[in-house]
Design an enzyme around this catalytic site. Structure first.
Site, PDB file in Angstrom:
ATOM      1  N   ARG A  16     -32.509  67.678  57.387  1.00 41.46           N
ATOM      2  CA  ARG A  16     -31.490  66.911  56.659  1.00 41.46           C
ATOM      3  C   ARG A  16     -31.160  65.661  57.473  1.00 41.46           C
ATOM      4  NH1 ARG A  16     -32.894  69.544  52.981  1.00 41.46           N
ATOM      5  NH2 ARG A  16     -31.664  70.918  51.645  1.00 41.46           N
TER       6      ARG A  16
ATOM      7  N   GLU B  64     -29.726  59.509  50.373  1.00 41.52           N
ATOM      8  CA  GLU B  64     -30.979  59.589  49.612  1.00 41.52           C
ATOM      9  C   GLU B  64     -30.705  59.294  48.150  1.00 41.52           C
ATOM     10  OE1 GLU B  64     -32.868  63.365  50.376  1.00 41.52           O
ATOM     11  OE2 GLU B  64     -32.867  63.045  52.530  1.00 41.52           O
TER      12      GLU B  64
ATOM     13  N   HIS C  56     -38.280  62.536  50.853  1.00 42.94           N
ATOM     14  CA  HIS C  56     -37.857  63.951  50.824  1.00 42.94           C
ATOM     15  C   HIS C  56     -38.841  64.791  50.000  1.00 42.94           C
ATOM     16  CE1 HIS C  56     -34.194  66.842  51.054  1.00 42.94           C
ATOM     17  NE2 HIS C  56     -35.328  67.519  51.057  1.00 42.94           N
TER      18      HIS C  56
HETATM   19  C1  8YV Z   1     -35.829  70.206  47.980  1.00 42.28           C
HETATM   20  C2  8YV Z   1     -35.102  71.149  50.238  1.00 42.28           C
HETATM   21  O1  8YV Z   1     -35.838  68.856  48.241  1.00 42.28           O
HETATM   22  O2  8YV Z   1     -35.225  73.455  49.810  1.00 42.28           O
HETATM   23  C3  8YV Z   1     -34.611  72.550  50.351  1.00 42.28           C
HETATM   24  O3  8YV Z   1     -33.591  72.754  51.009  1.00 42.28           O
HETATM   25  O4  8YV Z   1     -34.681  70.288  50.904  1.00 42.28           O
HETATM   26  C4  8YV Z   1     -36.181  70.839  49.278  1.00 42.28           C
HETATM   27  O5  8YV Z   1     -37.080  71.849  49.181  1.00 42.28           O
HETATM   28  C5  8YV Z   1     -34.571  70.297  47.239  1.00 42.28           C
HETATM   29  O6  8YV Z   1     -33.705  71.233  47.541  1.00 42.28           O
HETATM   30  C6  8YV Z   1     -34.789  70.109  45.737  1.00 42.28           C
HETATM   31  O7  8YV Z   1     -35.153  71.250  45.063  1.00 42.28           O
END
Ligand code: 8YV
Length: 325
Positions: free
Chosen positions: A237, A266, A285
């Site tokens: 993050r 983002e 991301h």
């Molecule tokens: C996805 C993520 O970008 O799972 C996570 O925590 O950061 C990513 O796999 C996001 O959550 C969108 O589905």
């Protein structure tokens, strides 16, 4: 009567059908200013909520008095206030295991791309600037045989360590609140203090979860402790790294480069120096963003919601104690 569920992300048709076979589903394609009022209205009788990538704030929860379970299509739970969910007796389910290997692939892509300057070099070829055999100005940095320092030795940290040790003969240091005996045994990983990891590592990989205590965990002081030849890789993050301090360190040569899949804000604003700095590889991301993994995440999240609304929170639940069964 089927329980009412609100879905706030588009999911593959077969998984939507599975959801609909168990629940009455109200579907929203994200939560936007245009649909917010309807979304809040649909929450009024919802027992379940499933989706991703939107913060679920207290005002939504206040509008959802019957809510028993939220299933996020992600491993990260920073879009939620977990203690608040627990006090409201709402279980939070997530998708930890299915994205581990793919996210580790992305992190290793950043390691290799940053060190070998792949994007810069590929652009040179594409733009017709490869007009002579390459010289020292195009050289990169070795990855093989170097030291990788992993901040956070959980599932993804372990998968990054596996690639580093088995594939690239790297030494593995890690920083974690508790030891990870498997990583120590399988990859000779050594747990150490943060300062030692920063000083010794050629690649510092951030794989910590975002929590109040990990926000801006890497700032100016920590960056200054890194080798000037080292790279910072962030695949978890953006808020874990003080972005302004990172930009300054990259501009001033405090560290050699960075590979980033995540940012404080983002999408990354187009005028951010991180977009134009030549020693930065910035990705939008995409950690888990493959066809296979995103499908597996949705399937897992649907399974999780079905289980949770059937009072089974034995797997993939972040706060199993929220509801005393
Ligand atoms: C996805 C993520 O970008 O799972 C996570 O925590 O950061 C990513 O796999 C996001 O959550 C969108 O589905």
């Amino acid at each position: 009567m089927k329980p009412n569920v609100v879905l706030y992300k588009k999911i593959p048709a077969d998984q939507l059908e599975r959801l609909q076979s168990h629940f009455n589903v109200a579907f929203f394609e994200g939560i936007t200013d245009d649909n917010r009022a309807d979304f809040i209205g649909a929450l009024s009788n919802a027992e379940g909520l499933i989706g991703a990538s939107c913060p679920i704030t207290a005002d939504y929860l206040d509008a959802a008095p019957a809510l028993r379970a939220i299933s996020t299509i992600s491993v990260g739970v920073d879009q939620f206030n977990v203690p608040d969910l627990t006090s409201r007796k709402i279980n939070l389910m997530h998708t930890p295991s299915v994205l581990t290997e793919t996210t580790a692939d992305t992190i290793f892509t950043l390691v290799l791309n940053s060190a070998r300057r792949v994007i810069e070099m590929a652009e040179m070829v594409k733009e017709g600037r490869w007009t002579r055999s390459i010289g020292v100005d195009c050289y990169g940095t070795d990855v093989n045989g170097k030291t990788i320092g992993i901040l956070g030795m959980g599932r993804i940290g372990y998968a990054v360590a596996k690639r580093a040790y088995a594939g690239f003969g790297m030494s593995v240091l890690y920083y974690n609140d508790i030891p990870n005996p498997m990583a120590e045994q399988d990859f000779k990983a050594r747990r150490c203090e943060l300062d030692e990891l920063l000083a010794q590592s050629d690649f510092v990989c951030v794989v910590l979860p975002l929590l109040p205590e990990t926000e801006k965990f890497i700032g100016k002081t920590q960056l200054q402790k890194m080798k000037p030849s080292a790279f910072l890789i962030n695949g978890s993050r953006g808020k874990i790294v003080d972005e302004a301090a990172l930009i300054e360190a990259l501009q001033q040569g405090v560290i050699r480069g960075a590979g980033l899949d995540v940012f404080e804000k983002e999408p990354l604003p187009a005028d951010s120096p991180l977009v134009s700095l030549p020693n930065v590889v910035a990705l939008p991301h995409i950690g888990s963003a493959t066809h296979e993994t995103r499908y597996a995440m949705v399937r897992c999240a649907v399974d999780n919601l079905i289980s949770a609304l059937n009072n089974d929170v034995s797997v993939n639940c972040v706060n199993p104690k929220a509801r005393q069964r």
